[in-house]
Design an enzyme around this catalytic site. Sequence first.
Site, PDB file in Angstrom:
ATOM      1  N   LYS A  81       0.824  -1.219   0.000  1.00 15.23           N
ATOM      2  CA  LYS A  81       0.000   0.000   0.000  1.00 15.23           C
ATOM      3  C   LYS A  81       0.852   1.262   0.000  1.00 15.23           C
ATOM      4  O   LYS A  81       0.400   2.311  -0.476  1.00 15.23           O
ATOM      5  CB  LYS A  81      -0.952  -0.001   1.201  1.00 15.23           C
ATOM      6  N   ARG A 134      -8.614  -8.063  -8.033  1.00 12.90           N
ATOM      7  CA  ARG A 134      -9.360  -9.310  -8.219  1.00 12.90           C
ATOM      8  C   ARG A 134     -10.784  -9.009  -8.676  1.00 12.90           C
ATOM      9  O   ARG A 134     -11.231  -7.866  -8.635  1.00 12.90           O
ATOM     10  CB  ARG A 134      -9.459 -10.031  -6.874  1.00 12.90           C
TER      11      ARG A 134
END
Length: 501
Positions: A116, A291
Site C-alpha cells: 500500500k 481481483r
Amino acid sequence: MFKKVLVANRGEIAVRILMACEERGLATATVFSDADRTALHVRYADEAYYIGPAKPTESYLRMDKIIGVAKRCGADAIHPGYGFLAENADFAQAVIDAGLTFIGPPPEAIRLLGNKVAARRTMKKAGVPVVPGTDADVSDAEAIAEARNLGFPVMIKAAAGGGGKGMRLVSDPAELPRALAAARREAKGSFGDDTIYLEKIIPNARHIEVQLLADNYGNVVSLGERECSIQRRHQKMIEESPSPVVTQEMREQMGAVAVRAAKAAGYTNAGTVEFLVDPDMNFYFLEVNTRLQVEHPVTEVVTGVDIVKEQLAIAAGRRLRWKQEDIQLRGWAIEVRITSEDPYNNFLPAGGRITHLSRPTGPGVRIESGIYEGFVVSLYYDPLLAKMIVWGETRAEAILRMRRALREFRISGIKTTIPFHQRIMDSARFQAGHFDTRFLEDGGFSMGSVGNPEKEEVAALASALLADRESKERVTFRKMEGPAGKMSLWKQAALLGGLRR
Ligand code: MV4
C-alpha cells in the site's frame, strides 16, 4: 480462446465463473476439499479434483496442488476467484511459469498494488489524489514528526494490509509511540512485514469504488461506481450502483482518475479502485483490489457488461469491445450478502444443514449462490451463502423490489442475515441514501431499533423530505405483508414518491 479453465475456488463465486466459462463454450474443472465433496461448484464443473483437508492452508491455498491439478487435467488457464490465492503475486507468477494463463492482472501489478505504501507513491506520482500521509517506509521518529504535521487523529495502516486489516486510529499524540509499536507487531504477525504508514483521518467518509476493465493493449474503461459504505467490521453487507451521492460529473472525474491509476500500475484485466469520499464530495485513493470482487454483479446489472466473461476474453488476448462513451448506467442495482450468521446474536457464525430452501423469482431479481436444499454449511469458510441482486428503474423501485424478494427468500435449518437486510431496507436513513461507513457502527442502527409503527411513519416522511425529490410519478398504494412487518401506506407512498432518483 482457452480450451479448459480450472476454477481454483469454491462456493458462489466458483459457480459464477463456471457459468461464464460454459457460456463461452469452454470446458471446466474445479477443486474441492473434504468439506466440499458435495458442494455445488463440484456438481457444476465438468471435472472436479480433490485437493485435501477442509483447512484452507491444506487445500485451497496450496499453489502446488492447484497448479498440479491444472497440468494433469489439461487446463490452459486458471481463474482464482476472490480470496484464497486471488491476490497472491507469487501464485500468479507460478501459474505463468507453469505455462498456463492466469486470469487476472500481471504478477507485477498485484505485487505493486499489494504494497500500500508503494501504491500510494505510484498514485501520487501519477496525479491521483491520495489521502494525505506518508509515502515511504518510515521510522517511528519520522512517523511521530509526520503525525504532528498531519494533525490528529491519524490512522496507522500496515503496508501489507488492506481492507481494514491492521488499521489503528490514534487521537492522542502521547499514545502514538505505543500504537506504532503495537501496529508493527501486529503487521509482522499477520503479514510477515512490519512496514507501516500514516494517513490523515477522513471523518464521516463514504466508501465508493470504481470498477475497471483493462486489456493488454493499453485500453482501460470505467464501468462506474459502487457504493459500499454499509459495512460491519470491514465486511461489506450491502452494495449498490450507482451511488446515491455521485453525480454524472463526479462519476466522470472518478472514472478518469481510476483509469489513470490503472495505467500507472500497468494494470490489466478486471480491477477496482477504492476511494474514500468526504462529506464535501472530495475523493481520495485508498487502494486497488486486484481481483474480481464479491459485489461485481451490481455493476453488471446496471451496465449490461458480463465482467467475468470479459475477464476470460482479456486473458485470452482480446481487445476491449467498448470505448468509455459506450458505457451507460441504466437504472439502479442493490446487492445484499446473505451469510450464515445470526444477526440477533452479534452475527455469530452458524453452520449446519439447510433443511429447506425457496428462492424469490420474478422481474429484476438475480441470485448468486453456492447452496442447495440439503447442503451442510461448514464453519471452515467465508459465511457467504448467497448474494441477491435486484434491479429497479429507480432506487426506490430497487428497494421495494429487494423488500419483496427478501420476504420470498426462505432458508431453514440455519440462521441467516435475511432479517437484518429486511431491517436495513426499512430504515429511513438507508432509504434516504444518507449514510456513511459508520452507519452500522455508531448505534444509529440495531436489530431492535426498528419496528415501532408510529416511528416508522415519521421516519418514512422524514426520508421523503430528506430525499427531497420532486416527483411527478403517480403513487401506487398497496398493502405489503411479511416477516419484516407490514409496510404502511404512508411509507410506501413516501418511498415511491419521495425517493425518485
Ligand atoms: C480510512 C478511514 C478514514 N481515514 N482511512 C477501512 C477499510 C479500509 N479499506 C480503509 N478503511 C478506512 N480507512 C482514513 N485515512 C476510514 C476507514 C473506515 C472504513 C472505510 C470503508 C468502509 C468502512 C469503514 C469503516 C471504518 C473505517
